[in-house]
Design a protein around this motif. Structure first.
Motif, mmCIF file in Angstrom:
data_model
loop_
_atom_site.group_PDB
_atom_site.id
_atom_site.type_symbol
_atom_site.label_atom_id
_atom_site.label_comp_id
_atom_site.label_asym_id
_atom_site.label_seq_id
_atom_site.Cartn_x
_atom_site.Cartn_y
_atom_site.Cartn_z
ATOM 1 N N GLU A 348 0.690 -1.324 -0.137
ATOM 2 C CA GLU A 348 -0.127 0.061 0.021
ATOM 3 C C GLU A 348 1.014 1.245 0.031
ATOM 4 O O GLU A 348 0.485 2.156 -0.521
ATOM 5 N N PHE A 349 2.027 1.449 0.658
ATOM 6 C CA PHE A 349 2.919 2.404 1.252
ATOM 7 C C PHE A 349 4.120 2.574 0.254
ATOM 8 O O PHE A 349 4.590 3.742 0.280
ATOM 9 N N ALA A 350 4.586 1.574 -0.272
ATOM 10 C CA ALA A 350 6.099 1.555 -0.812
ATOM 11 C C ALA A 350 6.103 2.264 -2.112
ATOM 12 O O ALA A 350 5.031 2.116 -2.788
ATOM 13 N N SER A 351 7.085 2.612 -2.727
ATOM 14 C CA SER A 351 7.473 2.977 -3.905
ATOM 15 C C SER A 351 8.426 2.111 -4.584
ATOM 16 O O SER A 351 9.074 1.420 -4.092
ATOM 17 N N ILE A 352 8.435 2.416 -6.050
ATOM 18 C CA ILE A 352 9.419 1.559 -6.784
ATOM 19 C C ILE A 352 10.891 1.934 -6.174
ATOM 20 O O ILE A 352 11.018 3.125 -6.047
ATOM 21 N N GLY A 353 11.586 0.797 -6.046
ATOM 22 C CA GLY A 353 12.759 1.153 -5.499
ATOM 23 C C GLY A 353 13.091 1.238 -3.902
ATOM 24 O O GLY A 353 14.119 1.294 -3.432
ATOM 25 N N SER A 354 12.037 1.316 -3.272
ATOM 26 C CA SER A 354 12.217 1.249 -1.823
ATOM 27 C C SER A 354 10.953 0.939 -1.423
ATOM 28 O O SER A 354 10.040 0.700 -1.658
ATOM 29 N N VAL A 355 11.124 0.270 0.172
ATOM 30 C CA VAL A 355 10.137 -0.061 0.921
ATOM 31 C C VAL A 355 9.862 0.782 2.108
ATOM 32 O O VAL A 355 10.717 1.550 2.434
ATOM 33 N N VAL A 356 8.461 0.617 2.639
ATOM 34 C CA VAL A 356 8.443 1.352 4.037
ATOM 35 C C VAL A 356 8.833 0.462 5.132
ATOM 36 O O VAL A 356 9.322 1.037 6.254
ATOM 37 N N VAL A 357 8.526 -0.737 4.974
ATOM 38 C CA VAL A 357 8.959 -1.755 6.160
ATOM 39 C C VAL A 357 10.133 -2.703 5.594
ATOM 40 O O VAL A 357 9.731 -3.359 4.817
ATOM 41 N N GLN A 358 11.127 -2.828 6.282
ATOM 42 C CA GLN A 358 12.198 -3.695 5.950
ATOM 43 C C GLN A 358 12.315 -4.638 6.951
ATOM 44 O O GLN A 358 12.619 -4.665 8.048
ATOM 45 N N TYR A 359 11.790 -5.804 6.588
ATOM 46 C CA TYR A 359 11.664 -7.109 7.414
ATOM 47 C C TYR A 359 12.943 -8.031 7.200
ATOM 48 O O TYR A 359 13.016 -8.400 6.163
ATOM 49 N N LEU A 360 13.567 -8.300 8.435
ATOM 50 C CA LEU A 360 14.735 -8.880 8.297
ATOM 51 C C LEU A 360 14.717 -10.077 9.354
ATOM 52 O O LEU A 360 14.874 -9.976 10.516
ATOM 53 N N HIS A 361 14.262 -11.306 8.814
ATOM 54 C CA HIS A 361 14.151 -12.579 9.504
ATOM 55 C C HIS A 361 15.520 -13.308 10.040
ATOM 56 O O HIS A 361 15.806 -14.057 9.186
ATOM 57 N N GLN A 362 16.430 -12.801 10.622
ATOM 58 C CA GLN A 362 17.927 -13.219 10.658
ATOM 59 C C GLN A 362 18.571 -12.578 11.725
ATOM 60 O O GLN A 362 18.072 -11.533 12.546
ATOM 61 N N SER A 363 19.729 -13.234 12.220
ATOM 62 C CA SER A 363 20.591 -12.407 13.376
ATOM 63 C C SER A 363 21.535 -11.827 12.755
ATOM 64 O O SER A 363 22.082 -12.008 11.535
ATOM 65 N N TYR A 364 22.247 -10.719 13.555
ATOM 66 C CA TYR A 364 23.384 -9.999 13.357
ATOM 67 C C TYR A 364 24.139 -10.113 14.286
ATOM 68 O O TYR A 364 23.857 -10.081 15.528
ATOM 69 N N GLY A 365 25.711 -9.690 14.052
ATOM 70 C CA GLY A 365 26.671 -9.632 14.821
ATOM 71 C C GLY A 365 26.514 -8.052 15.773
ATOM 72 O O GLY A 365 25.787 -7.331 15.336
ATOM 73 N N ARG A 366 27.284 -8.212 16.777
ATOM 74 C CA ARG A 366 27.238 -7.141 17.551
ATOM 75 C C ARG A 366 27.548 -5.705 16.822
ATOM 76 O O ARG A 366 26.949 -4.785 17.194
#
Length: 492
Positions: A348-366
């Motif tokens: 509904e809210f994103a535009s081409i080339g960009s998102v409103v919500v970036q969902y990252l289902h993963q772990s990251y280092g410190r």
């Protein structure tokens, strides 16, 4: 990191002055593309908190390696002796995924989802707790300090006391301890309380949790209580078990130093640039769990975008959701719901080339997490119920620039310490929306004043202060029971 695989020699009888027992070891085995394996530090608050406590001590950490089958040989990693405990595939299913996470976890978190009760799960829980206790008893030196952690090992204190009455036993609860009205639903409420009463000292995140435990002992076991103490035993064997709030914290100095490094600060700028340098970058960092309020948070952001109260374009919400308990049905359903919601918002809210919500289902280092914290304008820590939530303290600590704003649920243990956060009731979506807008729109001066107060609080009460206070309280001699039995039960 690659550990020094120095297994105990056959017949070795070395015992340790400090024995730490938790469900998991602080490392995970990882396999490289060439088939070789090594151990890497696990994510999570307990690992971060305990690492500095274990360094330089004659101590051992006992826990499950994360894999079914025979336990690996004991080994050293980053200066810490690690002693794996074996779990079979069935025990993982029944003790861990079943009783720990589908029975205890819902009850201890206000029954946000229904709890399930199975006698086979309980039998596995008893069996695994006894196995941990036997390893603890084998490795503890005479008069050693034993520190047992969390809801997976609530029976172990009494088992250890039966095997090794000479040691000092502490237990720390990393999650909420429920009101007696919820705890009473457990068919095995009495043996769980009796297991915990094997400890000399019980530490909790909040005073309310310690009070809940003491009340449960009084009402469900009919034991005398007074001023945070429970009297157990009869006659000459009477002793006092003490319960108190000892809120956990983080390694402040290490994270602050990391956040000041040029590499992390450059990475923070790079993150914002990769997201299109938004006017407002919102951040959520959670384990994927129904207690964390991720769905409520997404709903609030979606409504704010629809109402035009969040700039569109101009707002990006990054949600990091660390994978968790993927074989438990409630968690599989949660992941599906969140991913559908993210798709709907972006549709509904994103535009081409960009998102409103970036969902990252993963772990990251410190280092990556420190960069994310520095990049975010507003940190959303909005669990429906949480024992502490160390992410809140990490965000505050990483903001070495005194920037950013913390939106914090009143149902976290952290709220009792970080009172200058933007507090919210995450069940109240309209209220949550208003608090998010306030955190964005308040003046820079107001936000910096709030942040400085929180940073000072966390710096003054870091992980070393937490561990020192817990061990000091554990070391105190509780002395003989003081006659509270004859005076009847007294509320704590």
């Amino acid at each position: 990191m690659t550990p020094d695989q120095t297994a105990d020699r056959p017949g070795s009888t070395h015992r340790f002055d400090l024995v730490v027992a938790a469900n998991r070891l602080p490392v995970d085995r990882v396999e490289a593309p060439d088939g070789s394996t090594s151990w890497q530090r696990s994510p999570g608050g307990l690992v971060t908190a305990m690492e500095s406590v274990m360094q330089g001590r004659d101590g051992v950490w006992i826990g499950w390696s994360g894999e079914a089958g025979d336990a690996p040989e004991p080994f050293d990693d980053s200066g810490i002796r690690l002693h794996p405990v074996a779990l079979s595939a069935q025990e993982i299913q029944h003790y861990y995924e079943g009783f720990s996470n589908d029975t205890l976890w819902p009850i201890y978190h206000d029954v946000i989802v229904p709890a399930h009760f199975h006698r086979t799960w309980w039998a596995a829980y008893e069996r695994v707790n006894r196995r941990f206790a036997e390893v603890i008893a084998e490795l503890a030196a005479p008069g050693a300090t034993v520190w047992i952690h969390d809801y997976q090992l609530q029976l172990a204190p009494a088992y250890v006391r039966d095997l090794r009455p000479d040691v000092r036993i502490g237990w720390f609860d990393h999650i909420p301890f429920p009101p007696v009205e919820l705890f009473a639903q457990l068919p095995w409420r009495r043996p769980i309380l009796q297991g915990l009463l094997g400890a000399d000292f019980l530490g909790f995140q909040r005073k309310a949790d310690a009070d809940n435990f003491v009340r449960a002992c009084r009402r469900l076991l009919d034991l005398p209580t007074r001023s945070g103490q429970v009297t157990v035993g009869i006659g000459d064997s009477e002793r006092l078990v003490r319960a108190a709030a000892v809120p956990i914290s983080i390694d402040v100095a290490s994270l602050a130093d990391l956040a000041r490094t040029p590499a992390v600060q450059a990475r923070a700028r790079e993150i914002r640039d990769s997201l299109g340098n938004p006017e407002t970058l919102l951040l959520g960092v959670d384990r994927l769990d129904y207690t964390k309020g991720i769905r409520h948070r997404l709903k609030a952001v979606e409504e704010l975008l629809r109402e035009g109260r969040l700039a569109n374009p101009g707002t990006v919400f990054v949600q990091v959701a660390t994978p968790s308990r993927g074989r438990v049905e409630a968690y599989r359903q949660l992941r599906t719901e969140i991913e559908r919601t993210v798709g709907r918002i972006n549709g509904e809210f994103a535009s081409i080339g960009s998102v409103v919500v970036q969902y990252l289902h993963q772990s990251y280092g410190r280092a990556e997490m420190a960069a994310l914290y520095l990049a975010a304008d507003v940190m959303l820590v909005t669990p429906l119920r949480d024992g502490m939530n160390l992410v809140a303290k990490e965000y505050v600590t990483a903001r070495v620039d005194d920037g950013g704003a913390l939106v914090l649920s009143e149902f976290t243990g952290a709220w009792h310490e970080l009172r200058t956060a933007y507090v919210t009731n995450p069940h109240d979506i309209d209220g949550l929306k208003d608090v998010i807008v306030a955190a964005i729109s308040d003046s820079r001066q107001v936000r910096r004043r709030r942040m400085r107060a929180m940073r000072k609080r966390v710096a003054d009460h870091d992980v070393n202060a937490w561990a020192g206070r817990f061990l000091d309280l554990l070391a105190r001699d509780s002395g003989p029971a003081d006659g509270s039995r004859s005076g009847g039960s007294t509320t704590s």
